[in-house]
Design a protein around this motif. Sequence first.
Motif, short mmCIF file in Angstrom:
data_model
loop_
_atom_site.label_atom_id
_atom_site.label_comp_id
_atom_site.label_asym_id
_atom_site.label_seq_id
_atom_site.Cartn_x
_atom_site.Cartn_y
_atom_site.Cartn_z
N GLY A 1 -7.15 -14.01 30.86
CA GLY A 1 -6.77 -14.55 32.15
C GLY A 1 -7.37 -13.80 33.33
O GLY A 1 -7.46 -14.35 34.43
N ASP A 2 -7.76 -12.58 33.10
CA ASP A 2 -8.35 -11.74 34.16
C ASP A 2 -9.55 -11.00 33.56
O ASP A 2 -9.50 -9.81 33.28
N PRO A 3 -10.65 -11.71 33.32
CA PRO A 3 -11.75 -11.15 32.53
C PRO A 3 -12.56 -10.11 33.27
O PRO A 3 -12.47 -9.94 34.48
N LEU A 4 -13.39 -9.43 32.48
CA LEU A 4 -14.35 -8.47 33.03
C LEU A 4 -15.55 -9.24 33.57
O LEU A 4 -16.13 -10.09 32.88
N VAL A 5 -15.93 -8.96 34.79
CA VAL A 5 -17.08 -9.61 35.42
C VAL A 5 -18.25 -8.63 35.41
O VAL A 5 -18.14 -7.52 35.95
N VAL A 6 -19.34 -9.02 34.77
CA VAL A 6 -20.53 -8.18 34.68
C VAL A 6 -21.66 -8.90 35.42
O VAL A 6 -22.11 -9.97 34.99
N VAL A 7 -22.09 -8.33 36.52
CA VAL A 7 -23.19 -8.89 37.32
C VAL A 7 -24.49 -8.23 36.84
O VAL A 7 -24.69 -7.03 37.03
N VAL A 8 -25.35 -9.02 36.22
CA VAL A 8 -26.62 -8.52 35.67
C VAL A 8 -27.73 -8.92 36.63
O VAL A 8 -27.91 -10.10 36.93
N VAL A 9 -28.47 -7.93 37.12
CA VAL A 9 -29.56 -8.17 38.08
C VAL A 9 -30.85 -7.65 37.46
O VAL A 9 -31.00 -6.44 37.22
N ASP A 10 -31.78 -8.55 37.22
CA ASP A 10 -33.10 -8.14 36.74
C ASP A 10 -34.05 -8.02 37.94
O ASP A 10 -34.00 -8.85 38.87
#
Length: 530
Positions: free
Chosen positions: A345-354
């Motif tokens: 319900g409250d997931p981990l957000v992973v912002v991947v920037v190449d």
Amino acid sequence: MTSAGDLLVIRPKRFELPAWLVVLGLLLRWSWRAGWWCLRHPVATASAALAVTLYVEFDWPGLVVPLALLAAVSLAWWWRHESSWWAWLAGPLLGFVRRVFVYRRVWREAMTLCGLAETYDHRRVLPELLRVRSDQALDVLTIRMVRGQTPEQFQKVSANLAYAFGRRHARVYSERPDDPPTRTGWAAWLLRAVDRVRFRDRPTVVYLALVRTDALRTVVPPFPVPAVPDFTALPLARREDLRTWSLHLLATHVLVGGATRRGKGSVLWSLVRALSGGVASGLVRLWVIDPKGGMEFALGRPMFARFACKSFEAMADLLDEAVDVLRERQARLAGTVRVHTPTEGDPLVVVVVDEMAALTAYLQDGDLRKRIASSLGLLLSQGAGVGVLVVAALQDPRKEVLPFRDLFPTRIALGLTEAAQVDMVLGDGARNRGALADQMPRWAKGVGYVILDGTPDPVRVRFSFVSDSDIRDMAAQYPAPADAADILAQVGRETADEPVRPPLPRKPLGPLLPDSLRNLLDGDGGGAAR
């Protein structure tokens, strides 16, 4: 009779010891040394005593038969459990042999020529080789430093030490390079007590790891996808000692630095693969920015909750929405917890920037570049605790390209072009401690240096190679859920098109010269023509 000016020679009185007392003293001295050696080497002493006893009782069969039985038991042990066989039998035995016949033989010469020998009271004092521990790929030398030496002196000459002992790679650790094992069972309390002694802090000792067999030359296959990812130990790479290197992703940001064609994609896709189980279950949401038009990440599009690859406005919107998630979680979790725990319900957000530099340095729109830098600064400085993490890759780690480089706690250095860039990525002094990322051979794609948790010492690893077919299989097997009701589930949202930019209004350019000067020139020209 003596008078003033006479030279007097005074010699101390010599004591003549009887021969029997001299012999007795030598025997006591040699006996003490032999007894102390036996205490320091109980296994060798017990083995020699057992061999002598068996030979006296049973002659040669008493030695041959036990050796044959031991060889058979060793072979079965190696076949059933190779790792423990190396840890308890082959490793110590090989280390003892190499200590006596390899390192002892050239120790004085190597220490002197590498500048580690000191002079005290007109005597040469050398660092002492205490132990050699071997495994399938490494020799780890335990060295007692000369009083007054520091580990930095050994780290500066790590390359010299490697070539002095006939190797290409060497690293120096100020603390023991391996962690104490996890003990379970009825005897765990006793083994933990032994580990407290074995793994105690020893400031007078330094550890030199020499790569005997380069286990990183072979390509590392993809690791199995865990159903529930452990965010404190995500398997991504193989270490030089053939163990698995795992990334501690929870509450941290990750920076990957490496020149072009050095394997940054292997690092990013290995991370995506380790998180795939959590992506499918809704425990993790991947927001991916690919400024190269989707050439790197478009194959895994079904796994990403957000994806931007063409429009820089869409990339800025993605980062702004990540900041919105950060603000909402801060308001909700303040005073409750200090570190966010991912749930469905409250997931981990992973912002991947190449190719981070495309957003922070090479973007021509100054206003948009400032907007992106502001969002990235907020995410890097405040997002780790609330579960909004940034994983970025770039080629040029200079401050002009990435001004907030120091906000990445976890850093990975692949092959780099300059020696100074190693310290830019891993921190000051990393290259002196053995991270020679600027000397990577051409075959070493996906090979890099990482920093172990809790220690400043770099470790050389090779990340798994995830092929295009593996990515397609992952995208089909672990798609991101589309029915979540929160702001993060936007799988159907496509990349925003590049906005139509109207041409800037420009006034028509008039003549560059004033009319009076033009008329004068025209008149002169006409007169000359006449």
